[in-house]
Design a protein around this motif. Structure first.
Motif, PDB file in Angstrom:
ATOM      1  N   ILE A  76      43.240  41.751  43.330  1.00  0.00           N
ATOM      2  CA  ILE A  76      43.034  41.456  42.171  1.00  0.00           C
ATOM      3  C   ILE A  76      42.605  42.572  41.257  1.00  0.00           C
ATOM      4  O   ILE A  76      41.609  43.244  41.781  1.00  0.00           O
ATOM      5  CB  ILE A  76      42.075  40.294  42.092  1.00  0.00           C
ATOM      6  CG1 ILE A  76      42.330  39.121  42.682  1.00  0.00           C
ATOM      7  CG2 ILE A  76      41.437  40.071  40.773  1.00  0.00           C
ATOM      8  CD1 ILE A  76      41.496  37.835  42.804  1.00  0.00           C
ATOM      9  N   ASP A  78      40.629  44.105  38.543  1.00  0.00           N
ATOM     10  CA  ASP A  78      39.540  43.655  37.449  1.00  0.00           C
ATOM     11  C   ASP A  78      39.113  44.561  36.684  1.00  0.00           C
ATOM     12  O   ASP A  78      38.236  44.184  35.735  1.00  0.00           O
ATOM     13  CB  ASP A  78      38.389  42.898  38.635  1.00  0.00           C
ATOM     14  CG  ASP A  78      37.722  43.962  39.267  1.00  0.00           C
ATOM     15  OD1 ASP A  78      38.295  44.937  39.557  1.00  0.00           O
ATOM     16  OD2 ASP A  78      36.550  43.557  39.701  1.00  0.00           O
ATOM     17  N   TYR A  97      41.928  40.268  34.598  1.00  0.00           N
ATOM     18  CA  TYR A  97      41.975  39.527  35.948  1.00  0.00           C
ATOM     19  C   TYR A  97      43.570  39.614  36.303  1.00  0.00           C
ATOM     20  O   TYR A  97      44.225  38.753  35.382  1.00  0.00           O
ATOM     21  CB  TYR A  97      41.582  38.140  35.724  1.00  0.00           C
ATOM     22  CG  TYR A  97      41.812  37.333  37.009  1.00  0.00           C
ATOM     23  CD1 TYR A  97      40.877  37.256  38.217  1.00  0.00           C
ATOM     24  CD2 TYR A  97      42.997  36.908  37.276  1.00  0.00           C
ATOM     25  CE1 TYR A  97      41.054  36.667  39.331  1.00  0.00           C
ATOM     26  CE2 TYR A  97      43.303  35.891  38.310  1.00  0.00           C
ATOM     27  CZ  TYR A  97      42.219  35.917  39.582  1.00  0.00           C
ATOM     28  OH  TYR A  97      42.430  35.472  40.696  1.00  0.00           O
ATOM     29  N   LYS A  99      46.376  39.307  39.128  1.00  0.00           N
ATOM     30  CA  LYS A  99      46.472  39.200  40.818  1.00  0.00           C
ATOM     31  C   LYS A  99      47.843  39.431  41.151  1.00  0.00           C
ATOM     32  O   LYS A  99      49.007  39.082  40.740  1.00  0.00           O
ATOM     33  CB  LYS A  99      46.272  37.611  41.191  1.00  0.00           C
ATOM     34  CG  LYS A  99      46.197  37.166  42.604  1.00  0.00           C
ATOM     35  CD  LYS A  99      45.873  35.839  42.729  1.00  0.00           C
ATOM     36  CE  LYS A  99      46.106  35.634  44.352  1.00  0.00           C
ATOM     37  NZ  LYS A  99      45.526  34.076  44.413  1.00  0.00           N
ATOM     38  N   LYS A 133      38.681  44.091  43.163  1.00  0.00           N
ATOM     39  CA  LYS A 133      37.533  43.694  43.697  1.00  0.00           C
ATOM     40  C   LYS A 133      37.100  44.155  45.138  1.00  0.00           C
ATOM     41  O   LYS A 133      36.167  44.309  45.485  1.00  0.00           O
ATOM     42  CB  LYS A 133      37.507  42.071  43.550  1.00  0.00           C
ATOM     43  CG  LYS A 133      37.479  41.598  42.102  1.00  0.00           C
ATOM     44  CD  LYS A 133      37.410  40.055  42.162  1.00  0.00           C
ATOM     45  CE  LYS A 133      37.435  39.634  40.889  1.00  0.00           C
ATOM     46  NZ  LYS A 133      37.299  38.147  40.540  1.00  0.00           N
TER      47      LYS A 133
END
Length: 360
Positions: A76, A78, A97, A99, A133
């Motif tokens: 992910i 971020d 965000y 993914k 992350k």
């Protein structure tokens, strides 16, 4: 007798000391093994790599950063950081965000309103850093010209006619929503200091705002701008409520989720009495006109009216090509003494018959 009594006590103490020492050694061994195991698990699970595939300049002036996950696990993204080519000066940072599954290509969009804040004039290149992350990051350098690449901003204008019998009694404001820069013109006569120029407030990361609690004299106006721009922090991806306080009470504007590839979503609040060339005695609410503007990545604009009210007649222009006299795409208008809004269940919603899609 005394020696016989001491010996069992010493023996007991020795047993306790040996037991404690063994426990400490066992704990240290277990702790070390656990730490080693945890590190191995982390190392094996974070085999993720990011690869920057390129940067695209969007029609609106925004940037689109393409990134591919070339690792073995889902990640992910971020955070996005933009530095100068040496990495010593931070030009921009933003939270996102994204993914990405293994081998998947995705992108992050930096809207033009953010790009306008990046000062890349004095750097030879920029370094774009993407972090996840899990702590994995990837960086690459591209020419700063991708940030400085000239583009013509899409200017918006709001025009007010003050008289139904004398069309020269009018004024209008032209503004760049990316920077907040505005210019206000008076139609009845030429003034030596025309246009009146300033920078409109751009509210970000806020759900509530109070313009003033009472009518205020012109000389004490709370902001020196006819408009206030409010950025939707959800960027149209989720429902969002913005609360506005003024002398007439509290007003909640419900911005519903939209579909499509959205670059930016914002509200414009306009005070139609604001006119330095013919200043009013006092001003009040800055919501004679409330309009939602959504900019899509392909350059299409969605214009949705929440509120249009008051004695003046209004006109909304997009893609202003000439400021004086005003020329551009007239999207819609409001008649004199007309009050338009859609109030349901304590919230103001877009008026379904006042939604327009425009490609400049």
């Amino acid at each position: 007798m005394l020696r016989k009594g001491v010996t069992p006590v010493i023996a007991l103490l020795l047993i306790i000391m040996v037991t404690i020492g063994t426990s400490v050694v066992f704990y240290m061994w277990i702790s070390g093994a656990s730490t080693s195991l945890t590190k191995q698990e982390v190392d094996s699970s974070v085999r993720a790599l990011l690869k920057g595939e390129g940067v695209e300049k969007l029609p609106s002036g925004g940037l689109r950063i393409y990134v591919r996950n070339i690792g073995e696990t889902t990640v992910i993204v971020d955070k996005v950081y933009i530095y100068d080519s040496t990495g010593s000066r931070l030009l921009f940072t933003g939270s996102y965000y994204l993914k990405l599954s293994p081998r998947e290509l995705g992108y992050i969009t930096i809207p033009a309103i953010k790009v306008a804040q990046i000062n890349a004039e004095e750097v030879r290149g920029v370094k774009i850093v993407l972090s996840t992350k899990t702590g994995v990051s990837s960086s690459y350098t591209t020419l700063s010209e991708i940030v400085k690449l000239p583009y013509k901003p899409t200017l918006i204008a709001l025009k007010a006619y003050r008289s139904s019998t004398d069309p020269t009694q009018n004024h209008w404001v032209v503004f760049n929503y990316n920077t907040g820069n505005y210019r206000l013109y008076e139609g009845s006569a030429n003034y030596p200091n025309e246009p009146y120029e300033g920078i409109a407030p751009i509210l970000e990361n806020t759900n509530e705002y109070t313009i003033t609690n009472t009518w205020v004299p012109w000389s004490q106006r709370p902001v020196d701008s006819p408009i206030i721009i409010v950025i939707n922090p959800k960027y149209g991806q989720e429902d969002w409520v913005f609360t506005w306080h003024d002398p007439h009470g509290t007003f909640r504007f419900y911005l519903q989720k939209l579909s499509g590839d959205i670059e930016i979503d914002f509200l414009v609040f306009w005070e139609d009495l604001f006119n330095p060339f013919k200043p009013p005695g006092s001003v009040d609410d800055w919501k004679d006109h409330v309009v939602r503007v959504t900019v899509f990545a392909n350059g299409t604009y969605r214009i949705a009216v929440f509120m249009a009210k008051g004695g003046y007649s209004h006109e909304f222009y997009l893609n202003v090509t000439r400021e004086d006299p005003l020329e551009g795409r007239r999207v819609y208008g409001k008649d004199f003494n007309d009050y338009q809004f859609n109030f349901v269940g304590g919230y103001y919603y877009e008026m379904s018959d006042k939604i327009y899609f425009v490609t400049p």
